[in-house]
Design an enzyme around this catalytic site. Structure first.
Site, PDB file in Angstrom:
ATOM      1  CE  LYS A 197      -2.850   3.340   1.447  1.00  0.00           C
ATOM      2  NZ  LYS A 197      -2.401   4.736   1.699  1.00  0.00           N
ATOM      3  N   GLY A 249       6.694   5.305   8.410  1.00  0.00           N
ATOM      4  CA  GLY A 249       5.903   6.523   8.462  1.00  0.00           C
ATOM      5  C   GLY A 249       6.008   7.173   9.828  1.00  0.00           C
ATOM      6  CB  SER A 250       3.914   9.711  11.436  1.00  0.00           C
ATOM      7  OG  SER A 250       2.635   9.110  11.586  1.00  0.00           O
ATOM      8  CB  THR A 251       6.057   8.154  16.135  1.00  0.00           C
ATOM      9  OG1 THR A 251       7.441   8.099  15.763  1.00  0.00           O
ATOM     10  CG2 THR A 251       5.886   7.474  17.475  1.00  0.00           C
ATOM     11  CD  GLU A 252      -1.119  11.203  14.971  1.00  0.00           C
ATOM     12  OE1 GLU A 252      -2.331  11.398  15.173  1.00  0.00           O
ATOM     13  OE2 GLU A 252      -0.385  12.014  14.372  1.00  0.00           O
ATOM     14  N   GLY A 254       2.247   4.693  13.469  1.00  0.00           N
ATOM     15  CA  GLY A 254       2.838   3.436  13.900  1.00  0.00           C
ATOM     16  C   GLY A 254       2.161   2.881  15.138  1.00  0.00           C
ATOM     17  CD  GLU A 271      12.477   4.297   8.903  1.00  0.00           C
ATOM     18  OE1 GLU A 271      12.487   5.263   9.712  1.00  0.00           O
ATOM     19  OE2 GLU A 271      12.409   4.426   7.685  1.00  0.00           O
ATOM     20  CB  CYS A 305      12.773   9.051   8.811  1.00  0.00           C
ATOM     21  SG  CYS A 305      13.796   7.849   7.948  1.00  0.00           S
ATOM     22  CD  GLU A 404       9.872  12.936  11.890  1.00  0.00           C
ATOM     23  OE1 GLU A 404      10.756  12.396  11.207  1.00  0.00           O
ATOM     24  OE2 GLU A 404       8.853  12.335  12.273  1.00  0.00           O
TER      25      GLU A 404
END
Length: 501
Positions: A197, A249-252, A254, A271, A305, A404
């Protein structure tokens, strides 16, 4: 005047994109979304739509996962020899190399980055990734172990490495082609099947890569692609037929994936974000440090990143470094990525432009001093361009220092006490990477050991290679990309005990 080699290719691609909506790849067949819905993908340099792309819903995702499962269990893939998997990966790499220029222009149109840099980093990097992992199928296996059972039994104990199964691969928009390669290559090298995706902002090179995989001879259903928005990815993560999710992608997001994957306890590798420190000692080669620090924050418009967005320079040299990085930012040739002279393109979207601008406004409101940039460049009314930006006099607790930004914004802070330096450099929820600049080897190794980061570069920055593990500490993720570590993420270990008494 020499003709721009990108122009004709771009014109042809734009005509094709405008004439034919891009479809989903499911089970080796190109299909429209069952609902008939599509969405537009935009050129960040102009803000104008390039074309329409199929918008997959949960039904389409289910079809793709089922196709991947059938392919995983089909002897055409499950019993393929390791050498034949190697050949398929090498063939795919050759096809990417054949179409490298077209892929670079396509990435430029969809992502905005300069085409020549897209070719150098994204396309050539993807070729290297597929060729590297092509070497693993014939070398990745189990081992025999010297166990010591009770009762005097004579036991042969050995392990095998078996593919995990169906893997959902969700990749970001900042390096669309190479991130797809980073995940597809080890997954299929290990014997898995995948549903990819891509980010909704940048679906085009993922779809082209899938077409090349079919041309290379991958059996139908081994590589599937579903395009769409966040709901598409959520349906994929939640699907009970998926055995593993690999996400960049973003930590949020993730964290949301971790929660969503709990239904059938899918394996998950992540990651995620970063806020990487660049640490400069007084004895550093200042000119080399300036050039690399500038590249580390301004390359790909800071949408990386690992971007070295926190500069910690010794008080004796911080002014010189800040001015040097600011001057390098001012010299960058900003423009449409199709122009071979362009060095710095647009941000990915208006949403991202607003995000970066919001951080800049926050930094100024908090009292940081804007040295350069912080605005839209003159003459660029269209598209999502933002000047390379440098702040100094920033505090450790400021938003621009801690969060970030994912844009071309550097925050500079001075240091004089080494212990305080380590504490500040590690004072982050992230731990993806770090840079160290010094000519004292003792200081270099001590600082590398002290920094909580998955990758530490000494007197260099942002070097990656498919042979070297890549990933982060803390909230920068779980697991590692690249190397043997990546192969392990797509496999299960089975222990076999044989009584040979």
């Amino acid at each position: 005047m020499t003709a721009n080699p990108n122009t004709a290719t771009a014109e042809r691609l734009q005509k094709e994109l405008a004439a034919h909506p891009r479809q989903l790849l499911i089970g080796g067949q190109w299909k429209a979304a069952q609902s008939g819905k599509t969405f537009a993908t935009f050129n960040p340099a102009t803000g104008q739509p390039l074309g329409q792309v199929a918008w997959a819903d949960a039904h389409d995702v289910d079809l793709a996962v089922r196709a991947a499962r059938r392919a995983f269990e089909d002897p055409a893939w499950s019993r393929i020899s390791s050498m034949d998997r190697t050949k398929l990966l090498l063939r795919l790499a050759d096809l990417i190399e054949r179409d490298a220029q077209e892929l670079a222009v396509l990435e430029c149109l969809d992502n905005g980055k300069p085409a020549h840099l897209a070719r150098l980093v994204e396309i050539e990097g993807s070729i290297k990734t597929f060729r590297y992992f092509a070497g693993w199928p014939t070398k990745f296996g189990g081992e025999t172990l010297p166990v010591s059972p009770r009762g005097g039994l004579q036991i042969l104990n050995y392990t095998t490495r078996e593919p995990l199964g169906v893997c959902a691969l969700i990749v970001p928009w900042n390096y669309p082609m190479s991130m797809a390669a980073w995940k597809i290559a080890p997954a299929v090298a290990a014997g898995c099947t995948v549903v990819l995706k891509p980010a909704e902002q940048t679906p085009l090179t993922a779809l082209r890569l899938a077409a090349l995989a079919l041309e290379a001879g991958f059996p139908p259903g081994v590589i599937n692609v579903v395009t769409g928005m966040g709901e598409t990815g959520a349906a994929l993560v939640e699907h009970p037929g998926v055995d593993k999710v690999a996400f960049t992608g973003s930590t949020e997001v993730g964290k949301k994936i971790v929660r969503a994957a709990s239904g059938n306890l899918k394996k998950v590798s992540l990651e995620l974000g970063g806020k990487s420190p660049q640490v400069v000692f007084a004895d550093a080669d200042i000119d080399a440090a300036v050039a690399s620090i500038a590249a580390g924050i301004f390359f790909n418009q800071g949408q990386t990143c690992t971007a070295g967005s926190r500069l910690y320079a010794h008080r004796s040299c911080i002014d010189r470094i800040v001015e040097g990085v600011a001057a390098a930012g001012r010299k960058l040739r900003i423009g449409n990525g199709l122009d071979p002279q362009s060095e710095f393109g647009p941000l990915i979207s208006q949403e991202q432009w607003d995000r970066v601008n919001g951080f800049v406004q926050s930094g100024q409101a908090d009292g940081a001093r804007l040295v350069t940039g912080g605005t839209r460049p003159e003459g660029f009314d269209d598209g999502y361009f933002f000047k390379p930006t440098v702040f100094t006099d920033a505090g450790q607790t400021m938003k621009i220092t801690r969060e970030e930004i994912f844009g071309p914004v550097l925050t500079a802070l001075p240091w004089s006490d080494p212990e305080e330096l380590v504490a500040h450099a590690n004072d982050s929820e992230f731990g993806l990477s770090a840079g160290i600049w010094t000519q004292n080897i003792r200081n270099a190794h001590r600082m590398a050991a002290a920094l909580k980061a998955g990758t530490v570069w000494i007197n260099c920055f942002n070097l990656v290679d498919p042979a070297s593990p890549f990933g982060g500490y803390k909230q920068s993720g779980w697991g590692r990309e690249h190397g043997r570590q990546a192969m392990e993420l797509y496999s299960e270990v089975k222990s076999v005990w044989v009584n040979v008494s």
